[in-house]
Write a protein that holds these residues in place. Structure first.
Motif, PDB file in Angstrom:
ATOM      1  N   THR A 148      40.828  49.742  50.876  1.00  0.00           N
ATOM      2  CA  THR A 148      40.585  48.348  51.232  1.00  0.00           C
ATOM      3  C   THR A 148      40.343  47.403  50.059  1.00  0.00           C
ATOM      4  OG1 THR A 148      38.225  48.805  51.502  1.00  0.00           O
ATOM      5  CG2 THR A 148      39.612  48.958  53.479  1.00  0.00           C
ATOM      6  N   ASN A 149      40.088  47.923  48.885  1.00  0.00           N
ATOM      7  CA  ASN A 149      39.702  47.066  47.769  1.00  0.00           C
ATOM      8  C   ASN A 149      40.912  46.735  46.889  1.00  0.00           C
ATOM      9  OD1 ASN A 149      38.641  45.852  45.462  1.00  0.00           O
ATOM     10  ND2 ASN A 149      36.774  47.065  45.541  1.00  0.00           N
TER      11      ASN A 149
ATOM     12  N   ASP B 102      36.860  53.258  47.292  1.00  0.00           N
ATOM     13  CA  ASP B 102      37.214  52.177  48.218  1.00  0.00           C
ATOM     14  C   ASP B 102      38.694  51.832  48.159  1.00  0.00           C
ATOM     15  OD1 ASP B 102      37.187  51.130  45.668  1.00  0.00           O
ATOM     16  OD2 ASP B 102      35.907  49.423  46.162  1.00  0.00           O
TER      17      ASP B 102
ATOM     18  N   ALA C 295      34.747  43.996  48.141  1.00  0.00           N
ATOM     19  CA  ALA C 295      36.087  44.152  48.693  1.00  0.00           C
ATOM     20  C   ALA C 295      36.264  43.177  49.839  1.00  0.00           C
ATOM     21  CB  ALA C 295      36.271  45.582  49.210  1.00  0.00           C
TER      22      ALA C 295
END
Length: 135
Positions: A102-103, A99, A35
């Motif tokens: 943020t990913n 995630d 990420a």
């Protein structure tokens, strides 16, 4: 080798001409995907090109451009909608990965699944968006 892609329409030609894969922007040493919260919009668009079917990509791009400007952390101040596809609540995207905050790959996968399951495809979701200014 760096590329500046002005639109998704030119992305395929740029990638083909360079002989590289669109996913290369997020693949680290040893081929492990990671990420990158500082990913530029054009990098997230390149990543989307490796995930979204080619015949749906322009519509997907239009929706994400309008909803978040390709910012992974875009947050709607009044509703709290979050991320590339403006999930409400943002935590819905946890179904695509832990995630999700943020990913960009996780958010793209979630948004594509949402468009497919709710509208049938990104093309159909874009048609709805054009008629209602939301999806």
């Amino acid at each position: 080798m760096a590329f500046r892609i002005r639109s998704l329409r030119t992305l395929s030609a740029s990638i083909a001409g360079a002989g590289i894969l669109a996913s290369a922007a997020v693949v680290g040493i040893g081929g492990a995907a990671h990420a990158d919260t500082a990913m530029a919009p054009n990098e997230a668009q390149s990543l989307a090109a490796s995930i979204v079917p080619a015949d749906q990509l322009a519509s997907f791009d239009q929706i994400i451009s309008h909803e978040s400007g390709w910012s992974v952390t875009a947050t709607n101040a009044s509703s709290g909608a979050y991320g590339l596809g403006q999930a409400l609540p943002g935590s819905k995207m946890a179904s695509a990965g832990a995630d999700w905050q943020t990913n960009p790959a996780t958010q793209i996968k979630w948004a594509l699944n949402y468009m497919d399951s709710t509208y049938g495809s990104p093309n159909a979701a874009w048609s709805f968006w054009q008629a209602h200014n939301w999806y």
